[in-house]
Enzyme design. Structure first.
Site, PDB file in Angstrom:
ATOM      1  N   TYR A  52       7.612 -52.916  12.703  1.00 51.58           N
ATOM      2  CA  TYR A  52       8.571 -53.956  12.959  1.00 51.58           C
ATOM      3  C   TYR A  52       8.253 -55.138  13.218  1.00 51.58           C
ATOM      4  CZ  TYR A  52      11.556 -49.562  13.557  1.00 51.58           C
ATOM      5  OH  TYR A  52      12.325 -48.265  13.288  1.00 51.58           O
ATOM      6  N   HIS A 110       5.829 -42.335  11.025  1.00 48.10           N
ATOM      7  CA  HIS A 110       7.040 -42.999  10.731  1.00 48.10           C
ATOM      8  C   HIS A 110       7.832 -42.210   9.708  1.00 48.10           C
ATOM      9  CE1 HIS A 110       8.851 -47.363  11.344  1.00 48.10           C
ATOM     10  NE2 HIS A 110       9.841 -46.392  11.062  1.00 48.10           N
TER      11      HIS A 110
END
Ligand SMILES: NC(=O)c1ccc[n+]([C@@H]2O[C@H](COP(=O)([O-])OP(=O)(O)OC[C@H]3O[C@@H](n4cnc5c(N)ncnc54)[C@H](OP(=O)(O)O)[C@@H]3O)[C@@H](O)[C@H]2O)c1
Length: 280
Positions: A52, A110
């Site tokens: 991010y 992730h």
């Protein structure tokens, strides 16, 4: 007004609130202001990820906020491109340097990226980082039962948490049942389905009218009663507060079933199937 959020305890003893703040797209000064406002409303669990590109913003929010570091549960995630032992070790360090924090409370892989087939060695790096005090609790995102079974078989350590896509259009009943049976907490990403048509759903609107709540509050209460930790993202202080103001009412079995019944095979937001989808 500061809302108090109930907590649950993970299989490794870490306690965390049942609602946290998603931070995808919250970056820079504006992002930090949003995250601080969430902390002022009562948020203590903050989700982020290396990918991010906002670990710096997260660290800045921690420093700007009045909330003591030890009351916060800060999460980040290992990206697929660094998913081998050596790179994972360095990436965890880099994640900490970016945030200027001494430790993460929660660090997750992730995506499993099964074709790449390196998630077990990456997991070993997380285990070692936990042993050396850089991370308090380790978990995964988007892992299927077969992936988590392999982690435990090959390393002896199971994840504390699995963060998965979960919202009324994709209720993950089978995966959630497996989590309960294996004592792994479920964390819901895109709990509001990224504010898609679910926020205009007539049936949920009727339930919302009955309780004098918003559709978002009904959906987040549904996550809570399913036993899932949700991490709705909002940049707006008013919506952040709305999203955690869900502990003064409850949904009955009929209402729960009605919301769960909205699920459909094609209900995923971007059709990302962890059995084949890979993200780097
Ligand atoms: N592990 C993974 O693979 C993965 C994947 C996706 C996401 N995530 C994590 O999960 C978090 C949440 O998911 P998400 O950001 O995809 O989607 P989400 O939280 O389901 O939805 C966010 C959207 O809903 C809006 N919203 C929030 N509260 C609202 C309310 N009360 N009323 C109306 N609209 C509202 C937000 O707009 P405003 O900001 O304008 O309020 C934003 O557009 C992410 O931020 C990220 O931290 C993880």
């Amino acid at each position: 007004m500061v809302q108090s959020i109930p907590e649950i305890t993970l299989n490794d003893g870490l306690s965390l609130p049942v609602i946290g703040l998603g931070t995808y797209k919250l970056k820079g000064n504006e992002g930090a202001n949003s995250i601080v406002s969430a902390m002022e409303s009562g948020y203590r669990l903050i989700d982020s990820a290396y990918n991010y590109e906002n670990e710096g913003t997260i660290g800045e929010s921690v420093r700007r906020s009045f909330v003591p570091r030890e009351e916060l549960i800060i999460t980040s995630k290992l990206p697929g491109r660094y998913q081998n032992y050596e790179k994972a070790v360095t990436t965890i360090q880099e994640s900490l340097y970016r945030a200027n924090l001494d430790y993460y409370d929660l660090y997750l892989i992730h995506w499993p990226n099964p074709k790449q087939d390196t998630y077990v060695e990456a997991w070993q790096a997380l285990i070692d980082a936990k042993k050396s005090g850089l991370i308090r609790s380790i978990g995964v995102c988007n892992f299927l039962p077969e992936h988590m079974e392999r982690l435990e078989k090959e390393t002896g350590v199971k994840p504390s948490i699995n963060q998965i896509e979960l919202h009324p259009f994709f209720n993950q009943a089978t995966q959630r049942k497996w989590h309960v049976e294996n004592n792994i907490a479920t964390e819901s990403w895109s709990p509001l389905a990224r504010a898609n048509q679910v926020l205009q759903n007539d049936s949920i609107q009727k339930i919302a009218d009955h309780h004098n709540k918003s559709i978002s509050q009904i959906i987040l209460r549904w996550h809570y009663q399913l036993g899932a930790i949700s991490i709705p993202k909002s940049s707006s202080p008013a919506r952040q507060l709305e999203n955690i103001s869900i502990f003064d009412f409850s949904l009955n079995d009929t209402e729960m079933s009605m919301i769960s019944g909205l699920t459909r095979p094609d209900g995923k937001i971007n059709n990302q199937d962890p059995a084949i989808y890979e993200e780097f």
